[in-house]
Design a protein around this motif. Structure first.
Motif, PDB file in Angstrom:
ATOM      1  N   SER A 114     -16.563  30.883 -28.003  1.00 11.15           N
ATOM      2  CA  SER A 114     -16.506  29.768 -28.226  1.00 11.15           C
ATOM      3  C   SER A 114     -15.655  30.088 -29.492  1.00 11.15           C
ATOM      4  CB  SER A 114     -17.568  29.222 -28.302  1.00 11.15           C
ATOM      5  OG  SER A 114     -18.117  29.062 -27.395  1.00 11.15           O
ATOM      6  N   PHE A 115     -15.821  30.443 -30.337  1.00  9.30           N
ATOM      7  CA  PHE A 115     -14.948  30.868 -31.905  1.00  9.30           C
ATOM      8  C   PHE A 115     -13.888  31.488 -31.872  1.00  9.30           C
ATOM      9  CE2 PHE A 115     -13.658  32.928 -35.790  1.00  9.30           C
ATOM     10  CZ  PHE A 115     -13.056  32.499 -36.659  1.00  9.30           C
ATOM     11  N   LEU A 116     -13.757  32.687 -30.380  1.00  5.47           N
ATOM     12  CA  LEU A 116     -12.456  32.673 -30.278  1.00  5.47           C
ATOM     13  C   LEU A 116     -11.451  32.185 -29.858  1.00  5.47           C
ATOM     14  CD1 LEU A 116     -13.451  37.187 -29.882  1.00  5.47           C
ATOM     15  CD2 LEU A 116     -12.110  35.349 -31.893  1.00  5.47           C
ATOM     16  N   ASN A 117     -12.140  31.281 -28.215  1.00  2.00           N
ATOM     17  CA  ASN A 117     -11.857  30.345 -27.825  1.00  2.00           C
ATOM     18  C   ASN A 117     -10.603  29.452 -28.986  1.00  2.00           C
ATOM     19  OD1 ASN A 117     -11.032  30.469 -25.076  1.00  2.00           O
ATOM     20  ND2 ASN A 117     -13.302  30.299 -24.462  1.00  2.00           N
ATOM     21  N   ALA A 118     -11.718  29.012 -29.496  1.00  4.73           N
ATOM     22  CA  ALA A 118     -11.332  27.793 -30.683  1.00  4.73           C
ATOM     23  C   ALA A 118      -9.839  28.120 -31.539  1.00  4.73           C
ATOM     24  CB  ALA A 118     -12.602  27.266 -31.470  1.00  4.73           C
ATOM     25  N   PRO A 154      -2.760  34.456 -35.913  1.00  2.00           N
ATOM     26  CA  PRO A 154      -3.090  36.237 -37.047  1.00  2.00           C
ATOM     27  C   PRO A 154      -4.835  36.124 -36.501  1.00  2.00           C
ATOM     28  CG  PRO A 154      -0.927  34.483 -37.884  1.00  2.00           C
ATOM     29  CD  PRO A 154      -1.139  33.906 -36.717  1.00  2.00           C
ATOM     30  N   GLU A 155      -4.956  34.632 -36.896  1.00  2.14           N
ATOM     31  CA  GLU A 155      -7.004  34.413 -37.414  1.00  2.14           C
ATOM     32  C   GLU A 155      -7.428  35.397 -35.955  1.00  2.14           C
ATOM     33  OE1 GLU A 155      -4.906  32.101 -38.288  1.00  2.14           O
ATOM     34  OE2 GLU A 155      -5.044  31.314 -39.887  1.00  2.14           O
ATOM     35  N   LEU A 156      -6.374  34.980 -34.548  1.00  8.45           N
ATOM     36  CA  LEU A 156      -7.757  35.574 -33.853  1.00  8.45           C
ATOM     37  C   LEU A 156      -7.209  36.850 -33.583  1.00  8.45           C
ATOM     38  CD1 LEU A 156      -8.578  34.881 -30.689  1.00  8.45           C
ATOM     39  CD2 LEU A 156      -6.155  35.087 -29.816  1.00  8.45           C
ATOM     40  N   ALA A 157      -6.264  37.554 -34.006  1.00  8.04           N
ATOM     41  CA  ALA A 157      -5.896  38.661 -32.960  1.00  8.04           C
ATOM     42  C   ALA A 157      -7.263  39.661 -34.436  1.00  8.04           C
ATOM     43  CB  ALA A 157      -4.795  39.080 -34.307  1.00  8.04           C
ATOM     44  N   SER A 158      -7.393  38.930 -35.344  1.00  3.87           N
ATOM     45  CA  SER A 158      -8.612  39.725 -36.462  1.00  3.87           C
ATOM     46  C   SER A 158      -9.762  39.454 -36.692  1.00  3.87           C
ATOM     47  CB  SER A 158      -8.321  38.698 -38.097  1.00  3.87           C
ATOM     48  OG  SER A 158      -9.581  39.622 -39.058  1.00  3.87           O
ATOM     49  N   ALA A 159     -10.281  38.570 -35.259  1.00  2.00           N
ATOM     50  CA  ALA A 159     -11.596  37.355 -35.194  1.00  2.00           C
ATOM     51  C   ALA A 159     -11.564  38.941 -34.366  1.00  2.00           C
ATOM     52  CB  ALA A 159     -11.468  36.457 -35.184  1.00  2.00           C
ATOM     53  N   THR A 160     -10.898  39.308 -33.481  1.00  2.00           N
ATOM     54  CA  THR A 160     -10.963  39.720 -32.004  1.00  2.00           C
ATOM     55  C   THR A 160     -11.393  41.047 -32.282  1.00  2.00           C
ATOM     56  OG1 THR A 160      -8.840  38.568 -30.614  1.00  2.00           O
ATOM     57  CG2 THR A 160      -9.574  40.666 -29.907  1.00  2.00           C
ATOM     58  N   LEU A 161     -10.464  41.805 -33.508  1.00  4.65           N
ATOM     59  CA  LEU A 161     -10.639  42.967 -33.734  1.00  4.65           C
ATOM     60  C   LEU A 161     -12.347  43.161 -34.116  1.00  4.65           C
ATOM     61  CD1 LEU A 161      -7.371  44.505 -35.266  1.00  4.65           C
ATOM     62  CD2 LEU A 161      -8.628  45.134 -33.115  1.00  4.65           C
ATOM     63  N   THR A 162     -13.013  42.241 -34.686  1.00  2.26           N
ATOM     64  CA  THR A 162     -14.131  42.429 -35.578  1.00  2.26           C
ATOM     65  C   THR A 162     -15.278  42.546 -34.774  1.00  2.26           C
ATOM     66  OG1 THR A 162     -13.250  40.800 -37.653  1.00  2.26           O
ATOM     67  CG2 THR A 162     -15.503  40.728 -37.130  1.00  2.26           C
ATOM     68  N   LEU A 196      -9.769  40.629 -23.632  1.00  3.67           N
ATOM     69  CA  LEU A 196      -8.635  39.554 -22.829  1.00  3.67           C
ATOM     70  C   LEU A 196      -8.115  38.414 -22.897  1.00  3.67           C
ATOM     71  CD1 LEU A 196      -8.578  38.620 -19.553  1.00  3.67           C
ATOM     72  CD2 LEU A 196     -10.813  37.696 -18.930  1.00  3.67           C
ATOM     73  N   LEU A 197      -9.107  37.927 -23.932  1.00  3.04           N
ATOM     74  CA  LEU A 197      -8.855  36.760 -25.256  1.00  3.04           C
ATOM     75  C   LEU A 197      -7.808  36.857 -25.811  1.00  3.04           C
ATOM     76  CD1 LEU A 197     -11.854  34.276 -26.023  1.00  3.04           C
ATOM     77  CD2 LEU A 197      -9.765  33.434 -24.883  1.00  3.04           C
ATOM     78  N   GLN A 198      -7.705  38.309 -26.265  1.00  2.00           N
ATOM     79  CA  GLN A 198      -6.121  38.747 -27.183  1.00  2.00           C
ATOM     80  C   GLN A 198      -5.093  37.902 -26.386  1.00  2.00           C
ATOM     81  OE1 GLN A 198      -6.079  38.684 -30.201  1.00  2.00           O
ATOM     82  NE2 GLN A 198      -4.140  39.417 -30.557  1.00  2.00           N
ATOM     83  N   ALA A 199      -5.132  39.320 -25.439  1.00  4.57           N
ATOM     84  CA  ALA A 199      -3.859  39.624 -23.425  1.00  4.57           C
ATOM     85  C   ALA A 199      -3.555  37.640 -23.302  1.00  4.57           C
ATOM     86  CB  ALA A 199      -4.871  40.087 -22.767  1.00  4.57           C
TER      87      ALA A 199
END
Length: 128
Positions: free
Chosen positions: A9-13, A21-29, A42-45
């Motif tokens: 949900s957080f990544l989607n938001a 940039p925040e999504l890229a960082s959060a995806t890696l975490t 998938l969300l990063q893609a």
């Protein structure tokens, strides 16, 4: 279960708010904490595709598909990237593969129809 849903949900938001940039960082975490889950890559893609970064998006969709070979969204994303490159036949093949897992996936059905029409138009031009 519950933790992954919260992270998703957080990544989607972040994706919806276009906080790239925040999504890229959060995806890696998220991938460090949930290495076997296809959702974060998938969300990063999808985010990279939204930004027009087709080659990077393709690599992330491939990673998501390796983690979950039955996720129609991964096949759709790969096919859409190929469509943008002008590779219609491979794109159609990927859509057909994904539709085996979810035969009613609207976006895949719609894109497959579009690609079939484009291919028919190209063939008709070649014959005229």
């Amino acid at each position: 279960g519950a933790q992954l849903k919260i992270v998703g949900s957080f990544l989607n938001a972040l994706k919806e708010s276009r906080a790239w940039p925040e999504l890229a960082s959060a995806t890696l975490t998220a991938m460090q904490h949930f290495p076997r889950e296809a959702g974060p890559p998938l969300l990063q893609a999808q985010a990279l595709a939204d930004q027009g970064q087709n080659d990077k998006a393709f690599a992330w969709f491939e990673q998501a598909n390796r983690l979950n070979t039955r996720n129609v969204e991964g096949y759709y994303g790969l096919a859409d990237c190929l469509r943008r490159r002008g590779e219609l036949r491979p794109a159609m093949s990927l859509l057909e593969q994904g539709l085996r897992y979810d035969p009613y996936h609207h976006a895949s059905l719609q894109l497959l129809r579009q690609l079939q029409q484009e291919q028919q138009a190209t063939m008709a031009k070649a014959l005229s």
